[in-house]
Design a protein around this motif. Structure first.
Motif, PDB file in Angstrom:
ATOM      1  N   THR A  90      -6.447  -4.728   1.290  1.00 24.25           N
ATOM      2  CA  THR A  90      -6.445  -5.814   0.314  1.00 24.25           C
ATOM      3  C   THR A  90      -6.368  -5.219  -1.093  1.00 24.25           C
ATOM      4  N   GLU A 132      -8.948 -10.399  -4.981  1.00 25.38           N
ATOM      5  CA  GLU A 132      -9.584  -9.289  -4.270  1.00 25.38           C
ATOM      6  C   GLU A 132      -9.163  -9.199  -2.804  1.00 25.38           C
ATOM      7  N   ASN A 133      -9.131 -10.366  -2.131  1.00 27.56           N
ATOM      8  CA  ASN A 133      -8.903 -10.339  -0.681  1.00 27.56           C
ATOM      9  C   ASN A 133      -7.447 -10.535  -0.285  1.00 27.56           C
TER      10      ASN A 133
END
Lengths: 270, 339
Positions: free
Chosen positions: B92, B128-129
Motif C-alpha cells: 500500500t 494510506e491503504n
C-alpha cells in the motif's frame, strides 16, 4: 442467428467428444456389470472402497505427490532466482533461458529415459531406480512450464526499476528478492507450479523406464491395475482426474483474478 | 569543500562515450537541474551519482562520503524518485513510504508518525491503504516522492519524475516539489529535458550536451548569458544575426537577441523614438500569430527573418501583413557569441 446455432452445435460436439470418455470412465468405475446394455446394469461404490482401502494405492499416490512436489519446489528455488538474476544483472542470459526452456520439448520421453539410464546406472552417480533420478528428470521436464508462466509474471512488473528503488532505500539484494520481487511474481509461480504438478501426475514413460517397480508412482500403479481389473483402474483414473480438475480450477481462478487485476490497473492509470 | 562533488566522471557504453570529464559542485540545500536533450547523458550521470552505475573514471562524493557502485546503500543515504516511480505493487502507499524506515529498523510508532507527517506535507493523507494501481499518476508520483523524502536523505535525485503526468498536474507538481525541497532543505539533483521546468525550479542549471557540460549557472545566467551557441539555441528562442546587420562586433561574430527584447513599431513613428544607442532596422511583416500571453511577429530584414515577441495586450499595435515596419533594438541586449 444461423451462425449462432452452428457454432453452438460445433461447441456441443466438441464438448461431447471430450466428455463422453470421462463420463464413461466414471460410469464404468461405479458399474456392477456393463456389457450388453446402454447403461450399466447396476451401480456400486465397492471399487472405490477397495481402492481407497488398498495400502498400495495410498503409497503410490503419496510417492507421486512426494516426487512431484519435491521437483516443483526445487524448480521454484532454482529457476525463479536465476530468472531474476538474468533479468537484472545478465540480460544476455535471457536468450539462453529461452532456448533451454524449449529443449525439453524436442526430447521424446523414451530417448530421454534411455540416455539417463546410460548415464546414471553406473558410477559415479548411480541413481537409476531411485526417486532422485525422477526428481532430476522431472526438473527438466517441467522447465518449459515453469519458465513460460513465470516469465509472463516478470514481464508485468518493472523488475529492474523495482530492484533499484529497493536498493536505494538500503535494501540488500536477497532482501529485495524476498520482499519485493517474489511477492509480485508469486501468482505466476503458483500457476507454474500447478501446471507442473498436473503434468507430473500424469507422467508414465520416465517413471516406468527409470524406476519402475522400485518406486511405484500412481501411473505405474494404474498400469498394473489395468491388467488386474478394469473397474478398479477406472475408479483410479476417476479419482486422480478429480485431483487434476481441482488443481486446474484453482489455476483458472488464479489466472482470471490476475487478468482482472491487470485490467483494473490499466483503466486506473487512465 | 562542496556538499556534492562530481570529479572528472567519464562513461562509455559499448565504445560510445556518453560522459566526458564531468565536473560539478553542488552546495548543501541547492536545487540543481541536469538539463539537456534526450541521449545527452544526464540520466547516466544521475545514475552514477546514485551509485547505480559505475563511472569509467572519476569519483562522486556526497557529504564527505564517496559513492561506490554495488555497495549497500544503507550508509549512502541518497533518495531517488524514478521516472516510472517504481512503487512496490504489492504494498500500500503507507507500506511503500515506510519501507526505507523499516530497513533502517526505526521503531514502528516512529515510522507511523514520520510517514503520516510526510503524507500530510505532500497532501496524500487518506491514501494510506491504497495500492499503487488504485491511485492516479499524480498521487503515485507523490507517494514515490514521499518514499524518497521520508528517510531524510543527504541528497535527493529526481529522474524526470514529471514526464508521465499530464500538463496541469505537472504545473502544480513543479511548485510542490520546489516548496517541499526548500522547506526540508534537501540538496536535490533533478533531471529533465524540459527547459521551462529547469528554469522554474532550479537554483542552478547544468546544461549538458553530448556528454559534456555546456554551462553551469543560475537560470538567470543561463537565459541571459548563454556561454555558447548550443545553450543559446537550446534555451528559449534567439535570433542569430550576423554582426554586419546590427553593426556591432567584428565580422566573425554572431549576435544573438531574444525576441522579447526587440520593439516592433510602425514605420511612421520610427524616426521619432529611440536614441543613439538603439539599433534601427526596417523590414516587412511576414507573419503574425498568438502564442497565448505573448504574440509573435516574423519580420523579414535584408533576407533574414527576425522573430519579435511582445505581450499580447488587448490594445496591441495592429499591423497588416506585408506592411513595412520598424524594429528597435537596444545595444545592451545584444549577446555576442564567439565562434
Amino acid at each position: 442467428m444461423k451462425r449462432g446455432i452452428i457454432s453452438k452445435i460445433v461447441l456441443g460436439l466438441i464438448f461431447a467428444y471430450l466428455f463422453f470418455p470421462i463420463v464413461a470412465t466414471l460410469l464404468f468405475s461405479v458399474a456392477t456389470r456393463w456389457s450388453t446394455t446402454i447403461l450399466p446394469e447396476g451401480y456400486t461404490l465397492s471399487y472405490y472402497k477397495l481402492l481407497f482401502s488398498s495400502p498400495e494405492f495410498g503409497h503410490a499416490l503419496l510417492r507421486t505427490i512426494n516426487v512431484s512436489f519435491a521437483t516443483v519446489i526445487l524448480s521454484i528455488l532454482i529457476i525463479i532466482p536465476s530468472m531474476y538474476l538474468a533479468i537484472v544483472y545478465y540480460p544476455r542470459l535471457e536468450k539462453l533461458f529461452e532456448i533451454l526452456s524449449i529443449l525439453p520439448f524436442a526430447m521424446p520421453g523414451v530417448i530421454l529415459a534411455i540416455g539417463l539410464i546410460q548415464m546414471y546406472s553406473r558410477g559415479p552417480l548411480q541413481i537409476t531406480n531411485t526417486p532422485w533420478i525422477l526428481i532430476g528428470s522431472y526438473f527438466v521436464l517441467i522447465l518449459p512450464f515453469m519458465y513460460q508462466a513465470t516469465k509472463n509474471s516478470f514481464r508485468t512488473i518493472n523488475v529492474k526499476a523495482l530492484t533499484e528503488a529497493a536498493m536505494m532505500l538500503g535494501c540488500g539484494k536477497l532482501e529485495t528478492f524476498i520482499k519485493i520481487i517474489f511477492p509480485n511474481v508469486l501468482r505466476g509461480v503458483i500457476s507454474a507450479a500447478l501446471i507442473s504438478v498436473s503434468v507430473l501426475f500424469g507422467e508414465f514413460v520416465l517413471a516406468n523406464l527409470l524406476v519402475g517397480d522400485n518406486y511405484e508412482t500412481i501411473q505405474i500403479y494404474l498400469y498394473k491395475m489395468q491388467k488386474v481389473d478394469g473397474h478398479l483402474a477406472n475408479a483410479l483414473v476417476a479419482s486422480y482426474f478429480m485431483v487434476i480438475l481441482l488443481m486446474s480450477l484453482i489455476l483458472i481462478w488464479l489466472a482470471f483474478r490476475r487478468e482482472t487485476e491487470v485490467r483494473g490497473q490499466k483503466t486506473e492509470a487512465r | 569543500m562542496s556538499y556534492v562533488q562530481v570529479v572528472n566522471i567519464d562513461k562509455s557504453f559499448q565504445g560510445r562515450q556518453v560522459l566526458k570529464g564531468i565536473e560539478l559542485e553542488i552546495e548543501k540545500g541547492e536545487f540543481v537541474t541536469l538539463l539537456g536533450p534526450s541521449g545527452c547523458g544526464k540520466t547516466t550521470l544521475l545514475r552514477i551519482v546514485a551509485g547505480l552505475e559505475r563511472g569509467d573514471g572519476g569519483k562522486v562524493i556526497v557529504n564527505g562520503r564517496e559513492i561506490i557502485e554495488g555497495q549497500n546503500k544503507k550508509e549512502q543515504n541518497i533518495g531517488m524518485v524514478f521516472q516510472s516511480y517504481a512503487l512496490f505493487p504489492n504494498m500500500t502507499a503507507f507500506e511503500n513510504i515506510a519501507f526505507g524506515l523499516k530497513i533502517k529498523k526505526i521503531p514502528t510508532q516512529d515510522i507511523r508518525k514520520q510517514v503520516e507527517e510526510i503524507m500530510d506535507i505532500l497532501s496524500i493523507s487518506g491514501k494510506e491503504n491504497n495500492y499503487p494501481h488504485q491511485m492516479s499518476g499524480g498521487q503515485q508520483q507523490r507517494v514515490a516522492l514521499a518514499r524518497a523524502l521520508v528517510v531524510k536523505p543527504d541528497l535527493l535525485l529526481l529522474d524526470e519524475p514529471l514526464s508521465a503526468v499530464d500538463a496541469k498536474v505537472r504545473e502544480s507538481a513543479r511548485i510542490l516539489i520546489r516548496d517541499v525541497q526548500k522547506k526540508m532543505g534537501i540538496t536535490t539533483i533533478f533531471v529533465t529535458h524540459d527547459q521551462l521546468e529547469a528554469l522554474v525550479m532550479s537554483d542552478r542549471i547544468v546544461v549538458i550536451n553530448a556528454g559534456e557540460v555546456m554551462q553551469y549557472g543560475t537560470p538567470e545566467e543561463i537565459y541571459r548569458r548563454p556561454a555558447n551557441k548550443f545553450v543559446a539555441q537550446f534555451i528559449g528562442t534567439y535570433n542569430f544575426l550576423p554582426s554586419s546587420l546590427v553593426g556591432i562586433g567584428d565580422k566573425e561574430t554572431e549576435i544573438c537577441i531574444r525576441p522579447e527584447h526587440i520593439l516592433l513599431v510602425s514605420k511612421d513613428q520610427f524616426p521619432q523614438i529611440g536614441n543613439a544607442e538603439g539599433i534601427k532596422l526596417y523590414g516587412t511583416l511576414e507573419n503574425f500569430y498568438i502564442l497565448g500571453n505573448t504574440a509573435r511577429a516574423e519580420v523579414l530584414v535584408q533576407g533574414r527573418t527576425i522573430i519579435v515577441d511582445h505581450l499580447n495586450r488587448f490594445e496591441g499595435p495592429k499591423f497588416a501583413l506585408k506592411e513595412e515596419v520598424g524594429l528597435l533594438i537596444d545595444k545592451k541586449v545584444c549577446t555576442i557569441l564567439g565562434r
